[in-house]
Scaffold this active site. Structure first.
Site, PDB file in Angstrom:
ATOM      1  N   HIS A  98      -1.716 -13.001  -0.874  1.00 40.85           N
ATOM      2  CA  HIS A  98      -2.981 -13.358  -0.236  1.00 40.85           C
ATOM      3  C   HIS A  98      -2.982 -14.803   0.245  1.00 40.85           C
ATOM      4  O   HIS A  98      -4.014 -15.296   0.705  1.00 40.85           O
ATOM      5  CB  HIS A  98      -4.156 -13.108  -1.179  1.00 40.85           C
ATOM      6  CG  HIS A  98      -4.489 -11.664  -1.340  1.00 40.85           C
ATOM      7  ND1 HIS A  98      -5.559 -11.215  -2.085  1.00 40.85           N
ATOM      8  CD2 HIS A  98      -3.895 -10.546  -0.844  1.00 40.85           C
ATOM      9  CE1 HIS A  98      -5.595  -9.889  -2.044  1.00 40.85           C
ATOM     10  NE2 HIS A  98      -4.593  -9.469  -1.305  1.00 40.85           N
ATOM     11  N   THR A 101      -4.263 -22.637   4.561  1.00 31.94           N
ATOM     12  CA  THR A 101      -3.103 -22.342   5.413  1.00 31.94           C
ATOM     13  C   THR A 101      -2.931 -20.828   5.505  1.00 31.94           C
ATOM     14  O   THR A 101      -1.996 -20.263   4.923  1.00 31.94           O
ATOM     15  CB  THR A 101      -1.827 -22.992   4.842  1.00 31.94           C
ATOM     16  OG1 THR A 101      -1.705 -22.624   3.451  1.00 31.94           O
ATOM     17  CG2 THR A 101      -1.865 -24.498   4.961  1.00 31.94           C
ATOM     18  N   PRO A 155      -5.258  -0.786  -5.917  1.00 33.11           N
ATOM     19  CA  PRO A 155      -6.224  -1.721  -6.499  1.00 33.11           C
ATOM     20  C   PRO A 155      -7.319  -2.033  -5.485  1.00 33.11           C
ATOM     21  O   PRO A 155      -7.109  -1.946  -4.274  1.00 33.11           O
ATOM     22  CB  PRO A 155      -5.371  -2.956  -6.810  1.00 33.11           C
ATOM     23  CG  PRO A 155      -4.219  -2.871  -5.864  1.00 33.11           C
ATOM     24  CD  PRO A 155      -3.945  -1.413  -5.664  1.00 33.11           C
ATOM     25  N   HIS A 201       0.826  -1.213   0.000  1.00 31.03           N
ATOM     26  CA  HIS A 201       0.000   0.000   0.000  1.00 31.03           C
ATOM     27  C   HIS A 201       0.856   1.257   0.000  1.00 31.03           C
ATOM     28  O   HIS A 201       0.447   2.282  -0.557  1.00 31.03           O
ATOM     29  CB  HIS A 201      -0.948  -0.012   1.197  1.00 31.03           C
ATOM     30  CG  HIS A 201      -2.172  -0.839   0.995  1.00 31.03           C
ATOM     31  ND1 HIS A 201      -3.444  -0.337   1.094  1.00 31.03           N
ATOM     32  CD2 HIS A 201      -2.317  -2.152   0.667  1.00 31.03           C
ATOM     33  CE1 HIS A 201      -4.329  -1.302   0.849  1.00 31.03           C
ATOM     34  NE2 HIS A 201      -3.664  -2.414   0.595  1.00 31.03           N
TER      35      HIS A 201
END
EC number: 1.11.1.7
Length: 321
Positions: free
Chosen positions: A195, A244, A165, A72
């Protein structure tokens, strides 16, 4: 004053400006070095590493938070620690950064470095190194971080709203968004692999359940619907990688293949489109994903850096002084 020019001259203006921009980018990056603090703060890297290991050991979710902070920061105004500045009108206060956490992890690392080398190591460098160390702490790849970034004195909430985004972006929007930062499609898919760690709030993935035509695995859909109804429960968290969520691996991509991507911007990476082959490659070759992720993180962490006599070295990462 006359503005009549030949077409050749008109074409040369944007080309000239492009060359200036490229040369400036190369000049800034050329001032970064792996040995930048070797004489001024030789224990900087080990001090940051110890602090990040401690933070992640106390809460493994901190690894995801730190990596997200770097992302970010770099996507808005470059990798200059502008995200860390607090106050009205700052990137940090922008709705686009609502839910971004982990600032205290970087503050702790900065405080540790200040104790051994006061006023030497920038918050921007600490954040770049911390993201690498956070990856390693949860089983992810390592990479070389070139140093010498300086901290900005300004931060722009409006730019955060336009440059970051969003979780509801379709593939073409994601490709364009990353391209605006000099990152290609493969690098976009690799960086999305972060992610494999972390969580998202109901307000961010509600559209995936109720307002999307993307494929979604029925049991996964049922589970999400129970946790995140059409209204309410906005702050309810669900893992971005349901298998996980606190370990760095390629299960994020495996989830996409089985239509279990949490965000719209996740699942569009595997939706009978141009990035399907990259996702499949990362499913079949976790080492390739790890290598691509590391390379993309290096490239991203050098976007728009402030170097030389520009910028400052902040004493406190949240204060512009």
């Amino acid at each position: 004053m006359s503005y009549h020019k030949s077409s050749g001259t008109i074409l040369m203006v944007p080309l000239f400006m492009l060359l200036i921009s490229v040369n400036y980018f190369m000049s800034c990056n050329a001032q970064l070095s792996t040995t930048f603090y070797d004489t001024t703060c030789p224990t900087a890297l080990s001090t940051i590493r110890t602090s990040i290991r401690s933070s992640v050991s106390s809460n493994r979710r901190n690894a995801a938070l730190v990596i997200r902070l770097l992302f970010h920061d770099c996507f808005v105004q470059g990798c200059d620690a502008s995200l860390l500045l607090s106050g009205a009108g700052s990137e940090r206060a922008s709705p686009a950064n609502d839910g971004v956490l982990g600032y205290e992890v970087i503050d702790a690392a900065k405080a540790a470095v200040e104790r051994v080398c006061p006023g030497v190591v920038s918050c921007a460098d600490i954040l770049a190194v911390a993201a690498r160390d956070a990856s390693v702490a949860v089983g992810g790849p390592s990479w070389t971080v070139r140093l010498g970034r300086r901290d900005s004195t300004t931060s722009n909430a409006a730019q955060a709203a336009t440059d970051l985004p969003r979780g509801n972006m379709v593939l073409s929007q994601l490709i364009s968004n990353f391209a605006n930062k000099g990152l290609n499609t493969r690098e976009m898919v690799a960086l999305s692999g972060s992610h494999t760690l972390g969580q998202a709030r109901c307000i961010r993935f509600r559209g995936r359940i109720y307002n999307s035509t993307l494929r979604i695995e029925p049991n996964f859909n049922r589970s999400l619907s129970q946790a995140c109804p059409p209204t309410g429960n906005d702050a309810t968290l669900r893992p971005l990688d349901l298998v996980t969520p606190n370990s760095f691996d390629n299960n994020y991509y495996r989830n996409l293949v089985t239509s279990r991507g949490l965000l719209i911007s996740d699942q569009v990476l595997f939706n009978a489109d141009s990035t399907d082959s990259i996702v499949t490659e990362y499913v079949n070759n976790p080492a390739t994903f790890a290598a691509d992720f590391a390379a993309a993180m290096v490239k991203m962490s050098e976007i728009g850096v402030v170097t030389g006599t520009s910028g400052i070295v902040r004493t406190l990462c949240g204060n512009p002084s």
